[in-house]
Design a protein around this motif. Structure first.
Motif, PDB file in Angstrom:
ATOM      1  N   GLU A 105     102.368  71.941  46.585  1.00  0.00           N
ATOM      2  CA  GLU A 105     100.960  71.732  46.957  1.00  0.00           C
ATOM      3  C   GLU A 105     100.044  72.679  46.185  1.00  0.00           C
ATOM      4  N   GLU A 106     100.489  73.924  46.007  1.00  0.00           N
ATOM      5  CA  GLU A 106      99.696  74.890  45.237  1.00  0.00           C
ATOM      6  C   GLU A 106      99.566  74.440  43.785  1.00  0.00           C
ATOM      7  N   GLN A 107     100.670  73.955  43.215  1.00  0.00           N
ATOM      8  CA  GLN A 107     100.644  73.484  41.825  1.00  0.00           C
ATOM      9  C   GLN A 107      99.759  72.253  41.673  1.00  0.00           C
ATOM     10  N   THR A 108      99.831  71.317  42.628  1.00  0.00           N
ATOM     11  CA  THR A 108      98.998  70.118  42.522  1.00  0.00           C
ATOM     12  C   THR A 108      97.526  70.451  42.690  1.00  0.00           C
ATOM     13  N   SER A 109      97.217  71.426  43.547  1.00  0.00           N
ATOM     14  CA  SER A 109      95.803  71.806  43.681  1.00  0.00           C
ATOM     15  C   SER A 109      95.303  72.474  42.401  1.00  0.00           C
ATOM     16  N   CYS A 110      96.166  73.273  41.763  1.00  0.00           N
ATOM     17  CA  CYS A 110      95.794  73.862  40.473  1.00  0.00           C
ATOM     18  C   CYS A 110      95.592  72.784  39.420  1.00  0.00           C
ATOM     19  N   LEU A 111      96.480  71.798  39.401  1.00  0.00           N
ATOM     20  CA  LEU A 111      96.338  70.698  38.453  1.00  0.00           C
ATOM     21  C   LEU A 111      95.055  69.916  38.694  1.00  0.00           C
ATOM     22  N   ARG A 112      94.748  69.656  39.960  1.00  0.00           N
ATOM     23  CA  ARG A 112      93.506  68.935  40.274  1.00  0.00           C
ATOM     24  C   ARG A 112      92.286  69.720  39.803  1.00  0.00           C
ATOM     25  N   ASN A 113      92.303  71.030  40.005  1.00  0.00           N
ATOM     26  CA  ASN A 113      91.191  71.857  39.535  1.00  0.00           C
ATOM     27  C   ASN A 113      91.074  71.834  38.018  1.00  0.00           C
ATOM     28  N   LEU A 114      92.208  71.903  37.321  1.00  0.00           N
ATOM     29  CA  LEU A 114      92.186  71.839  35.859  1.00  0.00           C
ATOM     30  C   LEU A 114      91.662  70.493  35.357  1.00  0.00           C
ATOM     31  N   ILE A 115      92.101  69.415  35.995  1.00  0.00           N
ATOM     32  CA  ILE A 115      91.630  68.081  35.601  1.00  0.00           C
ATOM     33  C   ILE A 115      90.141  67.953  35.861  1.00  0.00           C
ATOM     34  N   ARG A 116      89.670  68.459  37.008  1.00  0.00           N
ATOM     35  CA  ARG A 116      88.242  68.383  37.326  1.00  0.00           C
ATOM     36  C   ARG A 116      87.428  69.187  36.314  1.00  0.00           C
ATOM     37  N   MET A 117      87.923  70.379  35.955  1.00  0.00           N
ATOM     38  CA  MET A 117      87.206  71.194  34.969  1.00  0.00           C
ATOM     39  C   MET A 117      87.218  70.525  33.599  1.00  0.00           C
ATOM     40  N   ALA A 118      88.326  69.878  33.231  1.00  0.00           N
ATOM     41  CA  ALA A 118      88.392  69.186  31.942  1.00  0.00           C
ATOM     42  C   ALA A 118      87.438  67.999  31.917  1.00  0.00           C
ATOM     43  N   GLU A 119      87.357  67.265  33.021  1.00  0.00           N
ATOM     44  CA  GLU A 119      86.419  66.140  33.082  1.00  0.00           C
ATOM     45  C   GLU A 119      84.977  66.619  32.959  1.00  0.00           C
ATOM     46  N   GLU A 120      84.649  67.717  33.629  1.00  0.00           N
ATOM     47  CA  GLU A 120      83.294  68.256  33.523  1.00  0.00           C
ATOM     48  C   GLU A 120      82.984  68.686  32.096  1.00  0.00           C
ATOM     49  N   GLN A 121      83.955  69.282  31.423  1.00  0.00           N
ATOM     50  CA  GLN A 121      83.760  69.717  30.045  1.00  0.00           C
ATOM     51  C   GLN A 121      83.576  68.517  29.114  1.00  0.00           C
ATOM     52  N   VAL A 122      84.360  67.461  29.335  1.00  0.00           N
ATOM     53  CA  VAL A 122      84.228  66.262  28.508  1.00  0.00           C
ATOM     54  C   VAL A 122      82.864  65.626  28.721  1.00  0.00           C
ATOM     55  N   MET A 123      82.430  65.545  29.964  1.00  0.00           N
ATOM     56  CA  MET A 123      81.122  64.955  30.245  1.00  0.00           C
ATOM     57  C   MET A 123      79.993  65.792  29.645  1.00  0.00           C
ATOM     58  N   LYS A 124      80.170  67.097  29.649  1.00  0.00           N
ATOM     59  CA  LYS A 124      79.144  67.979  29.110  1.00  0.00           C
ATOM     60  C   LYS A 124      79.055  67.841  27.588  1.00  0.00           C
ATOM     61  N   ASN A 125      80.222  67.752  26.923  1.00  0.00           N
ATOM     62  CA  ASN A 125      80.260  67.703  25.466  1.00  0.00           C
ATOM     63  C   ASN A 125      80.116  66.299  24.890  1.00  0.00           C
ATOM     64  N   GLU A 126      80.221  65.289  25.745  1.00  0.00           N
ATOM     65  CA  GLU A 126      80.180  63.913  25.240  1.00  0.00           C
ATOM     66  C   GLU A 126      78.775  63.578  24.753  1.00  0.00           C
ATOM     67  N   GLN A 127      78.717  63.068  23.541  1.00  0.00           N
ATOM     68  CA  GLN A 127      77.437  62.660  22.989  1.00  0.00           C
ATOM     69  C   GLN A 127      77.288  61.167  23.168  1.00  0.00           C
ATOM     70  N   GLN A 128      76.066  60.756  23.391  1.00  0.00           N
ATOM     71  CA  GLN A 128      75.785  59.340  23.520  1.00  0.00           C
ATOM     72  C   GLN A 128      75.790  58.721  22.132  1.00  0.00           C
ATOM     73  N   VAL A 129      76.594  57.700  21.934  1.00  0.00           N
ATOM     74  CA  VAL A 129      76.687  57.037  20.641  1.00  0.00           C
ATOM     75  C   VAL A 129      75.587  55.989  20.571  1.00  0.00           C
ATOM     76  N   SER A 130      74.676  56.173  19.606  1.00  0.00           N
ATOM     77  CA  SER A 130      73.573  55.232  19.474  1.00  0.00           C
ATOM     78  C   SER A 130      73.938  54.133  18.494  1.00  0.00           C
ATOM     79  N   ASP A 131      73.091  53.112  18.451  1.00  0.00           N
ATOM     80  CA  ASP A 131      73.300  52.023  17.504  1.00  0.00           C
ATOM     81  C   ASP A 131      73.226  52.517  16.074  1.00  0.00           C
ATOM     82  N   TYR A 132      72.357  53.483  15.831  1.00  0.00           N
ATOM     83  CA  TYR A 132      72.204  53.990  14.470  1.00  0.00           C
ATOM     84  C   TYR A 132      73.425  54.790  14.016  1.00  0.00           C
ATOM     85  N   THR A 133      74.082  55.464  14.934  1.00  0.00           N
ATOM     86  CA  THR A 133      75.307  56.173  14.586  1.00  0.00           C
ATOM     87  C   THR A 133      76.388  55.187  14.160  1.00  0.00           C
TER      88      THR A 133
END
Length: 163
Positions: A105-133
């Motif tokens: 349970e401790e390991q799964t909670s750590c994994l969930r926290n890591l996944i949540r932090m990775a998702e937040e980082q991806v959302m923060k760094n994700e650039q919107q791809v425009s038509d011109y790009t």
């Protein structure tokens, strides 16, 4: 040399288009992002734009792929335990899985926290791809193909005209 200079100017124009805001006209979007992209082996970029609107599909939102069993003391599915005779043996066998369960349970909670932090980082760094790009990707590949074709035509022509 002239071909190199001409395609260098085309590349400078394409670079200036890369960060342009807004959207293309439907006719230009259909021609360049659908037909021309398929012709240049880039695939249909109108589908990629629609598919990438909600983020990357790699992270699962912190959910585990295997089902969580509530009672870890009970044997796995379809296994019958018949050789447990004394309550002392049962209590001794239940202690170790309880510690394992707590560690799991401790390991799964750590994994969930890591996944949540990775998702937040991806959302923060994700650039919107425009038509011109996407248009610049198509135009860049088109310039490369045209440059190679024009070199393949220019070299034999200069050899022939040089006689």
């Amino acid at each position: 040399m002239a071909l190199m200079g001409l395609f260098l100017l085309f590349t400078l124009y394409i670079i200036s288009l890369h960060d342009k805001e807004g959207s293309l006209s439907p006719m230009a979007k259909t021609f360049f992002l659908h037909y021309m992209a398929k012709f240049l082996l880039l695939g249909d970029l109108t589908e990629k734009e629609a598919a990438s609107g909600d983020g990357e599909a790699g992270l699962t939102g912190g959910e585990l792929a295997w089902p969580k069993r509530a009672n870890r003391v009970a044997p796995a599915d379809d296994v019958v335990v018949t050789d447990v005779e004394t309550p002392a043996a049962v209590s001794e066998t239940t202690r170790q899985p309880t510690r394992l369960e707590a560690a799991l349970e401790e390991q799964t909670s750590c994994l969930r926290n890591l996944i949540r932090m990775a998702e937040e980082q991806v959302m923060k760094n994700e650039q919107q791809v425009s038509d011109y790009t996407l248009l610049t990707q198509v135009l860049d590949r088109l310039c490369l193909v045209l440059y190679v074709i024009s070199l393949a035509v220019a070299v034999p022509m200069t050899m022939y005209l040089g006689k």
